[in-house]
Design a protein around this motif. Structure first.
Motif, PDB file in Angstrom:
ATOM      1  N   ILE A  32       6.586 -18.729   6.512  1.00 35.22           N
ATOM      2  CA  ILE A  32       6.619 -18.948   5.059  1.00 35.22           C
ATOM      3  C   ILE A  32       5.329 -18.471   4.404  1.00 35.22           C
ATOM      4  CG2 ILE A  32       6.655 -20.745   3.274  1.00 35.22           C
ATOM      5  CD1 ILE A  32       8.704 -22.227   5.106  1.00 35.22           C
ATOM      6  N   TYR A  38      10.005 -16.571   0.719  1.00 34.34           N
ATOM      7  CA  TYR A  38      10.285 -17.972   1.025  1.00 34.34           C
ATOM      8  C   TYR A  38       9.595 -18.927   0.045  1.00 34.34           C
ATOM      9  CZ  TYR A  38      12.280 -16.537   5.455  1.00 34.34           C
ATOM     10  OH  TYR A  38      13.071 -15.964   6.416  1.00 34.34           O
ATOM     11  N   THR A  43      13.699 -22.465  -1.129  1.00 35.04           N
ATOM     12  CA  THR A  43      13.701 -22.631   0.323  1.00 35.04           C
ATOM     13  C   THR A  43      13.647 -24.121   0.623  1.00 35.04           C
ATOM     14  OG1 THR A  43      12.550 -20.537   0.697  1.00 35.04           O
ATOM     15  CG2 THR A  43      12.450 -22.163   2.468  1.00 35.04           C
ATOM     16  N   VAL A  65       8.018 -24.920  -1.478  1.00 34.71           N
ATOM     17  CA  VAL A  65       9.088 -25.205  -0.525  1.00 34.71           C
ATOM     18  C   VAL A  65       9.443 -26.689  -0.626  1.00 34.71           C
ATOM     19  CG1 VAL A  65       9.634 -25.319   1.946  1.00 34.71           C
ATOM     20  CG2 VAL A  65       8.417 -23.347   1.027  1.00 34.71           C
ATOM     21  N   LYS A  92      18.258 -20.627   0.829  1.00 33.56           N
ATOM     22  CA  LYS A  92      18.123 -20.540   2.288  1.00 33.56           C
ATOM     23  C   LYS A  92      17.636 -21.885   2.808  1.00 33.56           C
ATOM     24  CE  LYS A  92      14.190 -17.830   1.075  1.00 33.56           C
ATOM     25  NZ  LYS A  92      14.644 -17.910  -0.261  1.00 33.56           N
TER      26      LYS A  92
END
Length: 162
Positions: A32, A38, A43, A65, A92
């Motif tokens: 990441i 990402y 994510t 994230v 994702k």
């Protein structure tokens, strides 16, 4: 309407499987950190355990994230995936498993597609694990597209495990 779209949107899932302290979180964080794709709020990391390396709030905020810590019981709840897909709307998912989780016990929505499975082992402990837990090792590598031997040194005897 948005809920229907979320459950119909194809979402790639990347599985990282390994024993506690094998290096799963470190590898995920390095991937990441090294790839801005990402780092854009879409994510989602789903993790079963906190090992030596954690996903602390500072890192999560820096990389944009999201993290959900789970238990077996949570995954057994049929609404779990619907709830997290609705809440986070990920593009994702990175699923950090431990070696003893059998994904065949859970119902995944049809729109979650496993794109890659990575098995990670501590190279210094692999022979011990293989000698004592061969069925678990076999399950971990059965569908793996990549097997990583981490923390190897000169005394790691891995060449016999092709």
């Amino acid at each position: 309407m948005k809920e229907v779209e979320i459950m119909n949107k194809e979402i790639p899932v990347f599985l990282f499987n390994g024993f506690l302290d094998s290096g799963k979180s470190t590898l995920i964080k390095e991937i990441i950190d090294g790839d801005e794709r990402y780092q854009n709020k879409d994510t989602l990391i789903i993790s079963f355990e906190e090992g030596e390396v954690e996903y602390d709030n500072e890192w999560l905020e820096k990389t944009n994230v999201s993290l959900v810590m789970v238990t077996d019981e949570m995954l057994e709840d049929e609404t779990f995936f619907y709830d997290i897909l609705t809440k986070y709307d990920p593009s994702k998912i990175i699923f950090e498993l431990n070696a003893f989780v059998d994904l065949n016990n859970y119902r995944f929505p049809k729109n979650l597609n496993i794109y890659q499975e990575v098995a990670i082992f501590d190279g210094n402990k692999f022979e011990l694990y293989n000698n004592n837990m061969k069925p678990i090792i076999n399950l971990m590598v059965k569908y793996a597209t990549l097997v990583v031997f981490n923390r190897c040194n000169d005394s790691s005897k891995l060449s016999k495990f092709r």
